[in-house]
Design a protein around this motif. Structure first.
Motif, PDB file in Angstrom:
ATOM      1  N   ASN A   7       0.978  -1.550   0.113  1.00  0.00           N
ATOM      2  CA  ASN A   7      -0.049  -0.636  -0.090  1.00  0.00           C
ATOM      3  C   ASN A   7       0.631   1.436  -0.076  1.00  0.00           C
ATOM      4  OD1 ASN A   7      -2.771  -1.561  -0.185  1.00  0.00           O
ATOM      5  ND2 ASN A   7      -2.469  -1.915   2.537  1.00  0.00           N
ATOM      6  N   PHE A  76      -8.989   8.619  -4.340  1.00  0.00           N
ATOM      7  CA  PHE A  76      -9.494   6.964  -4.135  1.00  0.00           C
ATOM      8  C   PHE A  76      -8.429   6.630  -3.136  1.00  0.00           C
ATOM      9  CE2 PHE A  76     -14.109   7.075  -4.823  1.00  0.00           C
ATOM     10  CZ  PHE A  76     -14.322   8.280  -4.259  1.00  0.00           C
ATOM     11  N   SER A  80      -7.304   5.345   0.059  1.00  0.00           N
ATOM     12  CA  SER A  80      -7.464   4.291   0.857  1.00  0.00           C
ATOM     13  C   SER A  80      -6.438   3.512   1.014  1.00  0.00           C
ATOM     14  CB  SER A  80      -8.470   3.377  -0.057  1.00  0.00           C
ATOM     15  OG  SER A  80      -7.663   2.909  -1.839  1.00  0.00           O
ATOM     16  N   THR A  81      -4.968   3.999   0.444  1.00  0.00           N
ATOM     17  CA  THR A  81      -3.981   2.916   0.660  1.00  0.00           C
ATOM     18  C   THR A  81      -3.171   3.932   1.850  1.00  0.00           C
ATOM     19  OG1 THR A  81      -2.813   4.046  -1.510  1.00  0.00           O
ATOM     20  CG2 THR A  81      -4.118   2.183  -1.252  1.00  0.00           C
ATOM     21  N   LYS A  89     -11.265   0.305   8.082  1.00  0.00           N
ATOM     22  CA  LYS A  89     -10.404  -0.831   6.723  1.00  0.00           C
ATOM     23  C   LYS A  89     -11.549  -1.259   5.478  1.00  0.00           C
ATOM     24  CE  LYS A  89      -7.275  -5.192   6.632  1.00  0.00           C
ATOM     25  NZ  LYS A  89      -6.488  -5.723   6.684  1.00  0.00           N
ATOM     26  N   ASN A  91     -13.966   0.854   4.631  1.00  0.00           N
ATOM     27  CA  ASN A  91     -14.498   2.086   3.577  1.00  0.00           C
ATOM     28  C   ASN A  91     -12.646   2.096   2.624  1.00  0.00           C
ATOM     29  OD1 ASN A  91     -16.879   2.773   4.454  1.00  0.00           O
ATOM     30  ND2 ASN A  91     -15.979   3.939   5.981  1.00  0.00           N
ATOM     31  N   ARG A  92     -11.459   1.682   3.085  1.00  0.00           N
ATOM     32  CA  ARG A  92     -10.432   1.663   2.697  1.00  0.00           C
ATOM     33  C   ARG A  92     -10.837   0.476   1.311  1.00  0.00           C
ATOM     34  NH1 ARG A  92      -6.376   4.358   4.463  1.00  0.00           N
ATOM     35  NH2 ARG A  92      -6.319   4.876   6.651  1.00  0.00           N
ATOM     36  N   LYS A  93     -11.334  -0.599   1.459  1.00  0.00           N
ATOM     37  CA  LYS A  93     -11.183  -1.646   0.585  1.00  0.00           C
ATOM     38  C   LYS A  93     -12.295  -1.125  -0.341  1.00  0.00           C
ATOM     39  CE  LYS A  93      -9.663  -5.717   3.252  1.00  0.00           C
ATOM     40  NZ  LYS A  93     -10.384  -7.512   3.912  1.00  0.00           N
ATOM     41  N   ARG A  94     -12.913  -0.543  -0.216  1.00  0.00           N
ATOM     42  CA  ARG A  94     -14.200  -0.420  -0.932  1.00  0.00           C
ATOM     43  C   ARG A  94     -14.129   0.958  -1.482  1.00  0.00           C
ATOM     44  NH1 ARG A  94     -19.453   0.562   2.890  1.00  0.00           N
ATOM     45  NH2 ARG A  94     -20.280  -1.233   2.389  1.00  0.00           N
ATOM     46  N   LEU A  95     -13.123   1.738  -1.606  1.00  0.00           N
ATOM     47  CA  LEU A  95     -12.716   2.701  -2.201  1.00  0.00           C
ATOM     48  C   LEU A  95     -11.690   2.649  -3.213  1.00  0.00           C
ATOM     49  CD1 LEU A  95     -12.092   5.991   0.329  1.00  0.00           C
ATOM     50  CD2 LEU A  95     -13.893   5.674  -1.466  1.00  0.00           C
ATOM     51  N   ALA A  96     -10.815   1.761  -2.620  1.00  0.00           N
ATOM     52  CA  ALA A  96      -9.920   0.889  -3.654  1.00  0.00           C
ATOM     53  C   ALA A  96     -10.305   0.219  -4.296  1.00  0.00           C
ATOM     54  CB  ALA A  96      -8.333   0.077  -2.563  1.00  0.00           C
TER      55      ALA A  96
END
Length: 159
Positions: A7, A76, A80-81, A89, A91-96
């Motif tokens: 990341n 994004f 996310s990273t 985490k 929401n990070r996964k969703r954005l990524a």
């Protein structure tokens, strides 16, 4: 490959994408010569010219896919990273996921420019040449794709 897929690398490349995208939007993108009359357009001036020439739908489409979409996607990826932004985490996964999934449409702008150059050259009445803005914009697209490949949200027990 696993060493590259972090990341931290994704965030660095997403930031670099944004740095290259700005000049890619404002520097001369294409030069057209029609019957001896030379015009130089950046992405932004091209959009403005389309709107001024009463083509608002086309101007909006190009604005969305050439300006808003790349900026949103890179942002994004960066959010996310990056550990600097306090989000969950999930929401990070969703954005990524959104940025990575939409990444396959990243080269669409460059394809349109290439087709435009080929079509105009085949016609023989005009000449269109890519300029430095095309290189910046294209580089930002390719680096954004690399950033998407670097994203890693696997759990530590999956590695």
């Amino acid at each position: 490959r696993r060493v590259f897929r972090t990341n931290r690398n994704a965030a660095t490349l997403a930031f670099l994408t944004l740095l290259l995208l700005v000049p890619g939007l404002f520097l001369p993108f294409v030069k057209s010569t029609i019957i001896g009359h030379e015009t130089i357009y950046s992405v932004i001036t091209g959009i403005t010219q389309l709107y001024t020439d009463h083509h608002p739908f086309l101007a909006i489409i190009i604005f969305v896919f050439s300006v808003l979409f790349p900026i949103t996607k890179a942002s994004f990826l960066l959010v996310s990273t990056s550990s600097l932004v306090p989000i969950t985490k999930r929401n990070r996964k969703r954005l990524a996921h959104f940025a990575i999934t939409t990444g396959k449409y990243s080269l669409l702008d460059l394809l349109i420019v290439a087709l435009l150059i080929i079509i105009v050259k085949l016609d023989g009445l005009a000449q269109v040449e890519p300029m430095i803005g095309t290189a910046f914009f294209g580089s930002s697209v390719l680096i954004a794709m690399l950033a998407g490949l670097c994203v890693d949200f696997r759990d530590s027990n999956e590695k």
